[in-house]
Design an enzyme around this catalytic site. Structure first.
Site, PDB file in Angstrom:
ATOM      1  N   MET A  47       0.829  -1.189   0.000  1.00 56.36           N
ATOM      2  CA  MET A  47       0.000   0.000   0.000  1.00 56.36           C
ATOM      3  C   MET A  47       0.875   1.255   0.000  1.00 56.36           C
ATOM      4  SD  MET A  47      -3.193  -0.831  -0.102  1.00 56.36           S
ATOM      5  CE  MET A  47      -4.282  -2.217   0.224  1.00 56.36           C
ATOM      6  N   CYS A  48       0.275   2.362  -0.372  1.00 52.40           N
ATOM      7  CA  CYS A  48       0.956   3.643  -0.389  1.00 52.40           C
ATOM      8  C   CYS A  48       0.550   4.443   0.841  1.00 52.40           C
ATOM      9  CB  CYS A  48       0.595   4.405  -1.663  1.00 52.40           C
ATOM     10  SG  CYS A  48       0.818   3.438  -3.179  1.00 52.40           S
ATOM     11  N   GLU A  49       1.072   5.661   0.965  1.00 50.01           N
ATOM     12  CA  GLU A  49       0.645   6.552   2.037  1.00 50.01           C
ATOM     13  C   GLU A  49       0.376   7.942   1.482  1.00 50.01           C
ATOM     14  OE1 GLU A  49       1.923   6.619   5.925  1.00 50.01           O
ATOM     15  OE2 GLU A  49       2.512   4.494   6.027  1.00 50.01           O
ATOM     16  N   ILE A  60       3.486   8.795  -1.196  1.00 49.74           N
ATOM     17  CA  ILE A  60       4.642   7.917  -1.373  1.00 49.74           C
ATOM     18  C   ILE A  60       4.120   6.552  -1.799  1.00 49.74           C
ATOM     19  CG2 ILE A  60       6.233   9.126   0.152  1.00 49.74           C
ATOM     20  CD1 ILE A  60       5.521   7.177   2.369  1.00 49.74           C
TER      21      ILE A  60
END
Length: 269
Positions: free
Chosen positions: A1-3, A78
């Site tokens: 996953m991304c943030e 990110i």
């Protein structure tokens, strides 16, 4: 996953402190090493910085951490790639024009079997990601619903976006931040939170690196700043955690409206 990371403020404000914490999650305290990006709004214009390198070691990210660009709206991301190669065109935020303004968007999550339900004609993705395709579908759905001219009242537009986001959520995880340079909207699928800072300001300590800031020394009593993030960036402040299906709309740092939208069927809009 991304943030995800975003900011809405009532005065031009830099996001150096929050971005410093987020950047550490791109390879030091987190696995999000497949690129990053950030968009700063200035009036109707914006400036976007992207890099396919990890944010923890990117020279461009080092510039952002040291150069206090002031803005009322910022969106950052990110990436931990799950769809699309590690290339610049697949990094967020993505930007398109709608109703004479630049709209920017970033997504955390992964969608499945999305190609046909999110098919578009007017807006086409440049990269390979499900995230960009969802953004194109959102904007095309807005044109189909509201027409070629911007509505005078934008609140119904964002209420409709919440309904569209709930439909996309049926295809997978869909945490989203979106802005037209004035409004900042977020939609939670499973992980999203925010904090609004106002007087009296105190100190804040980043979780991911040993950095402390005294906001009292950096602000005026009239400042209002809201930060949105996937996970809290500071350990000594109280962050509001959103529920699945919950959305919020901010302008100039203040919460305008929001709600919880149930998952809905994905029909053409």
């Amino acid at each position: 996953m991304c943030e995800l990371l975003a900011m809405s403020a009532n005065v031009p404000t830099d996001i150096v402190f929050s971005f410093t914490g987020l950047a550490e999650r791109g390879g030091v305290t987190g696995p999000h090493v497949d690129g990053w990006g950030i968009t700063f709004y200035e009036g109707k214009g914006n400036r976007t910085f992207k890099d396919a390198a990890p944010s923890c070691s990117s020279q461009v990210a080092r510039l952002i951490k040291s150069y206090p660009i002031k803005s009322e709206v910022v969106i950052s991301h990110i990436r931990q790639a799950n769809r699309g190669a590690v290339r610049l065109e697949n990094t967020h935020p993505f930007t398109r024009e709608l109703w004479g303004r630049y709209w920017s968007y970033a997504h955390n999550g992964q969608l499945s079997n999305y190609q046909q339900p999110l098919h578009t004609k007017r807006y086409q993705r440049v990269g390979e990601t499900d995230s960009e395709q969802a953004f194109c579908w959102l904007l095309e759905s807005l044109v189909n619903k509201f027409g070629e001219q911007a509505p005078k009242d934008m609140i119904p537009v964002f209420e409709h976006i919440a309904l569209l986001a709930a439909k996309i959520r049926r295809l997978g995880v869909f945490n989203m931040i979106l802005s037209d340079g004035r409004y900042l909207m977020n939609f939670c699928s499973n992980n999203l939170c925010y904090i609004t800072r106002r007087a009296p300001f105190g100190t804040a300590q980043l979780i991911d690196t040993d950095v402390v800031i005294d906001f009292h020394q950096e602000t005026t009593p009239d400042d209002v700043v809201t930060i949105v993030a996937t996970r809290p960036l500071t350990g000594n402040e109280h962050w509001q955690v959103l529920q699945p299906g919950e959305w919020k709309l901010f302008r100039l740092g203040e919460l305008l409206c929001g709600g919880i939208t149930a998952e809905a069927g994905l029909a053409q809009n």
